[in-house]
Structures are given as C-alpha cells and as structure tokens.
Motif scaffolding. Structure first.
Motif, mmCIF file in Angstrom:
data_model
loop_
_atom_site.group_PDB
_atom_site.id
_atom_site.type_symbol
_atom_site.label_atom_id
_atom_site.label_comp_id
_atom_site.label_asym_id
_atom_site.label_seq_id
_atom_site.Cartn_x
_atom_site.Cartn_y
_atom_site.Cartn_z
ATOM 1 N N THR A 1 0.482 15.713 -4.602
ATOM 2 C CA THR A 1 0.923 14.318 -4.599
ATOM 3 C C THR A 1 2.000 14.109 -3.546
ATOM 4 N N GLN B 1 -1.203 2.432 4.391
ATOM 5 C CA GLN B 1 -0.623 3.772 4.276
ATOM 6 C C GLN B 1 0.657 3.731 3.444
ATOM 7 N N GLY C 1 0.472 14.197 -0.165
ATOM 8 C CA GLY C 1 -0.231 12.948 0.114
ATOM 9 C C GLY C 1 0.718 11.840 0.535
ATOM 10 N N LYS D 1 -0.184 3.683 -0.152
ATOM 11 C CA LYS D 1 -0.516 5.010 -0.670
ATOM 12 C C LYS D 1 0.748 5.822 -0.928
ATOM 13 N N ALA E 1 0.533 10.059 4.392
ATOM 14 C CA ALA E 1 0.521 8.620 4.647
ATOM 15 C C ALA E 1 1.727 8.198 5.477
#
Length: 199
Positions: free
Chosen positions: A97, A128, A100, A131, A104
C-alpha cells in the motif's frame, strides 16, 4: 555491497532506513547517480535491466533490485525481524500500500518534470493524487493497528511514503482527513534513521 541510489528517491530511502535500523549501513557503499525515466544512468542499466533504482550490487557481483527485494534481503541477512512471520501478510500488504502511494506520487512528479508543459495532462495528475490519497486514507481508516508495536518494514514504508508526500507535494494536505496517521507519522519521523535519510 554497493547501493545504486539517489537520495531523493523514496524507494531508495526505504532501503537506507532499513539498513540503518538493522545496523548494516556500514556494509553498504552508496553510489549516487543522476537518472531519470528518459535518461537512465549507465550504472543503473548495469545493475538493473529495468533501468530503475535502487539496486544493490552484492559482493559476488549479483544485483538485487526493487526496494522490496532489497529490504527482504537485508532483513534476512541479519535476521532483523522486519518481516515477522506471524504478521507477514499484513506487513507485506501494508508495505505494498505504501509503495502504491509512492508510485502514484512519483508519477505526478515525472508528469511535471519530464513531459513538455503543453503535454501535461492535469486530469491524469489528479487521478494519481486520488490513488495516493486513497492509500493514505485506507491506512488511517483501516490499518492503524498494524503500525503499533515493534518496528517492521511496513512502518518504514509508510513513513517513507508520507515523507515523500511532504517533500514533493507540500501543497496537498494528506493530514487533515487522516489525523490518526498524521499523529503516528509525527512521532515516527523523529527516528534517527528517518532524520538521517531526509532528502
């Protein structure tokens, strides 16, 4: 060992923090490079066929790459316990997580830095950010219990992700909707390893 790196990279920072926290920084020679997605440094290509940092070149010449591979290696090398078996899947998921969020946030930077101004696509940049903020909110709303207890790699990854948001996107406020995570980070960011690796 040699770490092919840039001090501004949040993925490099994860490795550097892990090395300090596990007492291995003295075993690693840092090799700074200037590299971008469109102009990759030769040292990066030599260590990673994907042209990305970080890469860790071992004593026998083999290279490990992807921050998660390198941190698992450093953890295993000294049995540091950053990936505790009893909570392994939670730690790996929270680290993913955080990564990620970083992916982004880094893409947002590249959109402004690498593309010509007339080619920047604002809706893509905002997507982005959506996210990245979605990941931050998920940690605040559903994963705070995983940030409690002894140090693990998920905590390091989350700390580096939040630090990168502050570093590269200071005008965007992730703290207001995530007060519990903001309070956790204020304390975590005081760790000597975090202070020593600030870009």
């Amino acid at each position: 060992m040699k770490l092919i790196m840039s001090s501004a990279s949040p993925f490099v920072r994860k490795v550097r923090v892990a090395a300090i926290e596990t007492g291995q920084q003295g075993d690693i020679e840092e090799v700074p490079v200037a590299t971008t997605p469109v102009k990759t440094a030769d040292q990066v290509w030599a260590a990673n066929p994907l042209g990305k940092i970080p890469a860790l070149v071992l004593e026998d010449g083999r290279a490990l790459y992807d921050s998660r591979v390198i941190t698992r290696y450093l953890d295993a090398r000294v049995a540091a316990g950053l990936y505790p078996e009893a909570r392994l899947w939670d730690v790996l998921t929270l680290e993913a997580t955080a990564d990620g969020i970083l992916e982004a946030a880094v893409l947002m930077v590249y959109e402004g830095r690498v593309r010509p101004e007339e080619m920047i696509y604002a809706p893509w940049v905002e997507a982005q950010w959506g996210k990245a903020l979605g990941g931050v909110r998920a940690i605040n709303d559903r994963m705070m219990d995983q940030l409690a207890g002894g140090l693990d790699m998920a905590q390091i990854a989350v700390g580096c992700a939040l630090g990168y948001l502050d570093f590269r996107h200071p005008s965007r406020d992730w703290r207001e909707p995530c007060p519990e995570l903001a309070a956790w980070y204020a304390e975590f960011d005081r760790r000597p390893a975090m202070i020593a690796t600030r870009p």
